[in-house]
Every structure is written in C-alpha cells, then in structure tokens.
Scaffold this active site. Structure first.
Site, PDB file in Angstrom:
ATOM      1  N   TRP A 147       2.255   1.740  10.357  1.00  0.00           N
ATOM      2  CA  TRP A 147       1.833   2.529  11.522  1.00  0.00           C
ATOM      3  C   TRP A 147       1.013   3.759  11.133  1.00  0.00           C
ATOM      4  O   TRP A 147       0.385   4.357  11.989  1.00  0.00           O
ATOM      5  CB  TRP A 147       3.064   2.968  12.325  1.00  0.00           C
ATOM      6  CG  TRP A 147       4.119   3.607  11.451  1.00  0.00           C
ATOM      7  CD1 TRP A 147       5.223   2.980  10.927  1.00  0.00           C
ATOM      8  CD2 TRP A 147       4.155   4.955  10.954  1.00  0.00           C
ATOM      9  NE1 TRP A 147       5.933   3.862  10.130  1.00  0.00           N
ATOM     10  CE2 TRP A 147       5.312   5.078  10.137  1.00  0.00           C
ATOM     11  CE3 TRP A 147       3.331   6.077  11.122  1.00  0.00           C
ATOM     12  CZ2 TRP A 147       5.650   6.265   9.496  1.00  0.00           C
ATOM     13  CZ3 TRP A 147       3.674   7.263  10.473  1.00  0.00           C
ATOM     14  CH2 TRP A 147       4.826   7.340   9.673  1.00  0.00           C
ATOM     15  N   ASN A 148       1.005   4.159   9.848  1.00  0.00           N
ATOM     16  CA  ASN A 148       0.392   5.471   9.558  1.00  0.00           C
ATOM     17  C   ASN A 148      -1.140   5.447   9.550  1.00  0.00           C
ATOM     18  O   ASN A 148      -1.778   6.449   9.833  1.00  0.00           O
ATOM     19  CB  ASN A 148       0.964   6.079   8.272  1.00  0.00           C
ATOM     20  CG  ASN A 148       0.726   5.233   7.050  1.00  0.00           C
ATOM     21  OD1 ASN A 148       0.383   4.053   7.159  1.00  0.00           O
ATOM     22  ND2 ASN A 148       0.902   5.815   5.885  1.00  0.00           N
ATOM     23  N   GLU A 246       0.665  -2.907  -1.309  1.00  0.00           N
ATOM     24  CA  GLU A 246       0.391  -1.461  -1.368  1.00  0.00           C
ATOM     25  C   GLU A 246       1.645  -0.784  -0.858  1.00  0.00           C
ATOM     26  O   GLU A 246       1.898  -0.768   0.352  1.00  0.00           O
ATOM     27  CB  GLU A 246      -0.789  -1.101  -0.456  1.00  0.00           C
ATOM     28  CG  GLU A 246      -2.116  -1.668  -0.878  1.00  0.00           C
ATOM     29  CD  GLU A 246      -2.663  -0.996  -2.110  1.00  0.00           C
ATOM     30  OE1 GLU A 246      -2.106   0.021  -2.571  1.00  0.00           O
ATOM     31  OE2 GLU A 246      -3.648  -1.513  -2.655  1.00  0.00           O
ATOM     32  N   CYS A 280       0.887   7.369   2.108  1.00  0.00           N
ATOM     33  CA  CYS A 280       1.533   7.008   0.849  1.00  0.00           C
ATOM     34  C   CYS A 280       0.910   7.730  -0.335  1.00  0.00           C
ATOM     35  O   CYS A 280       1.474   7.734  -1.422  1.00  0.00           O
ATOM     36  CB  CYS A 280       1.509   5.496   0.653  1.00  0.00           C
ATOM     37  SG  CYS A 280      -0.094   4.798   0.970  1.00  0.00           S
TER      38      CYS A 280
HETATM   39  P1  ADP Z   1       6.907   1.842   7.311  1.00  0.00           P
HETATM   40  O1  ADP Z   1       7.947   2.851   7.018  1.00  0.00           O
HETATM   41  O2  ADP Z   1       5.538   2.196   6.858  1.00  0.00           O
HETATM   42  O3  ADP Z   1       6.953   1.285   8.713  1.00  0.00           O
HETATM   43  P2  ADP Z   1       7.916  -0.719   6.552  1.00  0.00           P
HETATM   44  O4  ADP Z   1       7.869  -1.382   5.223  1.00  0.00           O
HETATM   45  O5  ADP Z   1       9.238  -0.586   7.221  1.00  0.00           O
HETATM   46  O6  ADP Z   1       7.234   0.673   6.301  1.00  0.00           O
HETATM   47  O7  ADP Z   1       6.937  -1.447   7.538  1.00  0.00           O
HETATM   48  C1  ADP Z   1       5.627  -1.789   7.214  1.00  0.00           C
HETATM   49  C2  ADP Z   1       5.255  -3.017   7.985  1.00  0.00           C
HETATM   50  O8  ADP Z   1       6.118  -4.063   7.587  1.00  0.00           O
HETATM   51  C3  ADP Z   1       5.416  -2.899   9.487  1.00  0.00           C
HETATM   52  O9  ADP Z   1       4.390  -3.643  10.119  1.00  0.00           O
HETATM   53  C4  ADP Z   1       6.750  -3.518   9.727  1.00  0.00           C
HETATM   54  O10 ADP Z   1       6.836  -4.029  11.038  1.00  0.00           O
HETATM   55  C5  ADP Z   1       6.740  -4.636   8.702  1.00  0.00           C
HETATM   56  N1  ADP Z   1       8.082  -5.095   8.309  1.00  0.00           N
HETATM   57  C6  ADP Z   1       9.225  -4.408   8.314  1.00  0.00           C
HETATM   58  N2  ADP Z   1      10.250  -5.187   7.941  1.00  0.00           N
HETATM   59  C7  ADP Z   1       9.746  -6.416   7.661  1.00  0.00           C
HETATM   60  C8  ADP Z   1      10.297  -7.671   7.207  1.00  0.00           C
HETATM   61  N3  ADP Z   1      11.569  -7.815   6.932  1.00  0.00           N
HETATM   62  N4  ADP Z   1       9.439  -8.713   7.044  1.00  0.00           N
HETATM   63  C9  ADP Z   1       8.147  -8.572   7.302  1.00  0.00           C
HETATM   64  N5  ADP Z   1       7.574  -7.431   7.720  1.00  0.00           N
HETATM   65  C10 ADP Z   1       8.346  -6.354   7.894  1.00  0.00           C
END
Ligand code: ADP
Length: 475
Positions: A147-148, A246, A280
């Site tokens: 989202w950032n 990343e 990041c």
């Molecule tokens: P952030 O803190 O930047 O949201 P995340 O790693 O939680 O970091 O999320 C980054 C992306 O990964 C988002 O689009 C989120 O919806 C997706 N995401 C989170 N959990 C999962 C998962 N278990 N499998 C696939 N994608 C995921």
C-alpha cells in the site's frame, strides 16, 4: 469510486462481496473493490496464459508503442490519479503526483530499454558448431504489491514484464486498490490486447495461494514484508516459480564529522520523513559522529519543526496519516520503548488518533542505543533516532548489524572515507550524500533478508526473461 477486477479485457465484480477502501486521513469511505479470491485469480491467469503466445510474438516496437501510450495517458491524468492515491493512502498530494511521475518514468524507460535486450553469439570449440544465446519472456507473471507506493510498485514490475513480452496479473494491496484500478482503466484506453494485463482485488491469502499453485504461472514478483515474502517463497517451491522479492529494510544513515550538515539534514529529511516514514528505504537509524552531533541535531530539529502534519489533500501538508491503527501503534510502541530505555525526545513523540485517523508527529530521539526496538525493527513511521559513534569502522559495524540489507546512506565530503564506507556496507543501495537514490534506470533491491533480485535498470528487465542457449551443428 467503484473499482472492479479487470480480467480478459472485461470489468467484473464478485457479486455482492466488497471491500471498503478507507481514507486514512478522515476515516471515511473512498470507494469499494470486489472481494475476490481463487476463482477470479484463476480466470485472470487463464486469460494471461491465453494471451501470452500472441503478445510475446509481437515486436518489441509494437509493445513499446502501447507502453508509451499508457505512459502519456498516465501523465495527462496525473493530478486526478494522484488525488485517488492520496485519498486511499494518505501521502501528501505533491508526493502522490511525484509517485505518478515516478511510475511513468519506469514505463517509458523500460519501453525504450527493452529494444536493447540483446542476446549474444559465443565462439564455439568445434569448427562445425555455432553458439547463440537468446533472451525470451519468462511467461505469465503475477504480482503482489503493498500500500505504501500503490502506483510505483506495480508500474516498476508491470512495465518491464510487458515490454519483454510477458503477460501480467496484478493484485494490489487491500488498503489501496483504487489507484491500480484507475491505472488499468488508462492502460485499457492505451489499447493493450485483452488478456495481456489483468487485475484482481480481494483476499491476499487466497489470491496468493492461487497465484503460486497455478501451473501456467512462471514468475511471482512481490513487494512487501520479509515475513510474507518468506511465506510466498515457500509456496513458490512446488512449481519452482521464478521469484523476485523486494522486502523490508532497516536503513542506517551515517553522518561523518566532515559532512556538509545542510546537505545531511536535507538528505535525512528526504529519506526519513517522505511518505511519513513509510517506505522500505526510509532511514531508520541515524549514526552521527560525536564531534557534530549537537550541531546536526539542532539543524534537524529546526527542519522537522517546519513539517506540517495533516490531510494530504490540504495545502502545505508534508506529513500525512499513518496507514492504519496497527501502523500507528507500532510507531508509538517504538517511541515509548526508546524513551523507557533512555532516549530523549528532541521534538515530537506523540500522535493524534481522532475519528479513526492516525497521525503521528515527526519525532527526533537522542541517545538511541541498540537495545531499542526502533534501532532493530522497521518502524514505518516518522521517527528519527540518533546514536553517536567515534570511528568510521564502528559506524560500518553498527550499520551492518541487521538481518536486513536494502538501503543505507552516508554523508561525507571525503572521497576516501566515503569509498571505504560505501564498499563496506552490506546493502543493495547506498545513497552517498543522497537521501533519495531510487530511479528507473538504476537497480533497486536488497541483500540478506531484504530480498532477491533487482527492479529498475537493466537488472529489472533481465528479471522477466529466460536465457536460452542454442547450439547449432552447421554441417
Ligand atoms: P505491508 O505491511 O506492506 O502491507 P505485507 O507483506 O503484509 O506488507 O503485504 C504486502 C502485500 O502482500 C499486500 O498486497 C498484501 O495484501 C499481500 N499479502 C499479505 N499476506 C499475504 C499472503 N499470505 N499471501 C499473499 N499475499 C499476501
């Protein structure tokens, strides 16, 4: 705004299953997107697989022309897209406009660079043999983005993938899918053939699982946390998917005693407080030489005092809200923990959480030490902890003492000290007197637990091709 999935050239919903997209500055609803899952992901991958053979056979000139149309449309609409971005993500409008321009720069750069994706011929060891090396698109690419930077993270994956002939399925973050939807509308207007670009919104876990288990997918490109990156890497093992990751960072900023302090403050402001500290590559810990720590801190405090906090759509706002309650609580926990362990608050140190909107005052902490959370874990907020060092080697040792290895910064006017330090840092990106080193033409990515692979630059193009070696016996 009502967003939809974009699958095989059609805008589709998931019945009445919806996700509300909220404005983190006001707590109000900005719009909705469908809450899709494995069915939609599968349909999108099937469409991308079907489109691959014709898209990959087009000339790079044809593909680049479409990319350039998309680039032009994005820039024509940059204010409008930026307003959507600010509403769903919170960053100040001028930063959102900057992000759209930055996204467009990836599209144009890769549209150009893909024309120079040369193979090679290799002298053979037999008279009757010829050796040729070709680069060809890896196949269907799936992407998961955070989202950032809702626009830039997607563009920097999508542009090189499309340019070399891959087809694409994107899953944007739950908090910020509307920017991606609008970018896809513009891409549709640019004229990409159906199935070449697809977008699905909804459950990350379900869509992620569908992405990594579908036999027609050849590559996953992910930007997000190290924790989820590791989970996805395991999921990718079964189909031996090509992978670019990343992930998180914990950037050190080293300021030597001979640094130009105005330049150092400018660099720290850019690195630390951009996007309210939610990138990041944000500086997370600042190591300042003992001889200049007072002068530097005073100047930094003066600069931070000028930062206006508020709704990113309001004039002159420099620091928007944090993305959500969880993000806010983490920042506050890091500050409280630092104070308990002996840090002194030079400025800031608190926030405001009215109306489901989470604002944190830009904060500078003095007397930081390595027992503090803020010096070890990604804060993702506008907090700058300062710790003193005496020797250059000590600064390098402090900087490298982390499981992360994405970005690091150093400020010095000395060629020899700067060279030694930049070469000693175990980080994929080093900003030397530069607080904002990212750009389309340079390879961006991390060492250690910050990820695998690079985005941007020639490396960012190579990430989407396979190398094929053809050995020809000519008589
Ligand atoms: P952030 O803190 O930047 O949201 P995340 O790693 O939680 O970091 O999320 C980054 C992306 O990964 C988002 O689009 C989120 O919806 C997706 N995401 C989170 N959990 C999962 C998962 N278990 N499998 C696939 N994608 C995921």
């Amino acid at each position: 705004m009502k967003g939809m999935h974009y699958i095989d050239g059609k805008w589709l919903d998931s019945g009445d299953k919806l996700i509300d997209v909220m404005n983190p500055a006001t707590g109000e609803r900005v719009g909705t997107v469908p809450n899709g899952g494995k069915e939609e992901a599968k349909a999108a991958i099937d469409a991308a697989a079907k489109a691959f053979s014709s898209w990959s056979k087009k000339t790079v000139y044809e593909r680049s022309e479409l990319l350039m149309k998309w680039h032009d449309l994005l820039l024509e609409h940059k204010e409008e897209v930026a307003v959507i971005l600010t509403k769903e993500m919170g960053k100040p409008l001028h930063e959102a406009i900057g992000e759209i321009e930055y996204s467009a720069s990836f599209i144009s750069w890769f549209a150009e660079e893909a024309k120079r994706l040369y193979g090679r011929t290799i002298p053979a060891s037999h008279e009757d043999k010829r050796i040729q090396v070709n680069k060809q698109p890896v196949g269907v690419v799936v992407s998961i983005t955070p989202w950032n930077f809702p626009a830039a993270m997607m563009a920097r994956k999508m542009a090189p993938a499309l340019a070399v002939g891959c087809t694409f399925v994107a899953k944007p973050a739950k908090n910020t899918p509307l920017t991606a939807v609008r970018m896809y509308e513009l891409a549709e207007e640019a004229g990409f053939p159906k199935g070449v670009i697809n977008l699905v919104t909804g459950s990350a876990r379900e869509i992620g699982a569908a992405f990594t288990s579908h036999p027609d997918v050849r590559k996953l490109t992910f930007t997000g946390s190290t924790e989820i990156g590791k989970e996805l890497m395991k999921q990718c093992a079964d189909n031996m998917l090509n992978l670019s990751l990343e992930l998180g960072g914990h950037a050190p900023i080293i300021i030597l005693d001979d640094a130009n302090l105005d330049l150092a403050v400018q660099g720290v402001m850019a690195s630390k407080f951009r996007n309210a500290g939610q990138t990041c590559v944000c500086g997370n810990r600042i190591y300042v030489h003992r001889a200049i720590v007072d002068a530097f801190s005073t100047k930094l405090k003066e600069a931070v005092a000028k930062l206006k906090v508020g709704n990113g759509l309001d004039k002159d706002v420099m620091i928007g809200p944090l993305i959500d309650k969880e993000g806010y609580e983490k920042v506050d926990e890091h500050v409280q923990d630092a104070v308990e362990k002996g840090a002194e608050i030079l400025i800031g140190g608190s926030g405001n959480t009215d109306n489901d909107a989470y604002f944190y005052q830009p904060t500078v902490l003095l007397n930081a030490n390595h027992d503090m959370l803020v010096m070890k874990e990604e804060t993702f907020g506008p907090v700058a902890p300062i710790m003193v060092f005496d020797e250059d080697d000590e600064a390098i040792r402090y900087a490298n003492n982390t499981r992360f290895g994405l970005a690091a910064y150093l400020f010095t006017d000395s060629m020899s000290r700067g060279t030694a330090i930049s070469e000693g840092l175990d980080f994929g990106i080093v900003g030397w007197n530069d607080g904002s080193p990212s750009s389309a033409q340079a390879p961006f990515g991390g060492m250690k637990e910050s990820g695998i692979g690079r985005e941007g630059g020639m490396e960012g193009l190579e990430a989407f091709v396979e190398t094929k070696y053809i050995s020809m016996k000519v008589r």
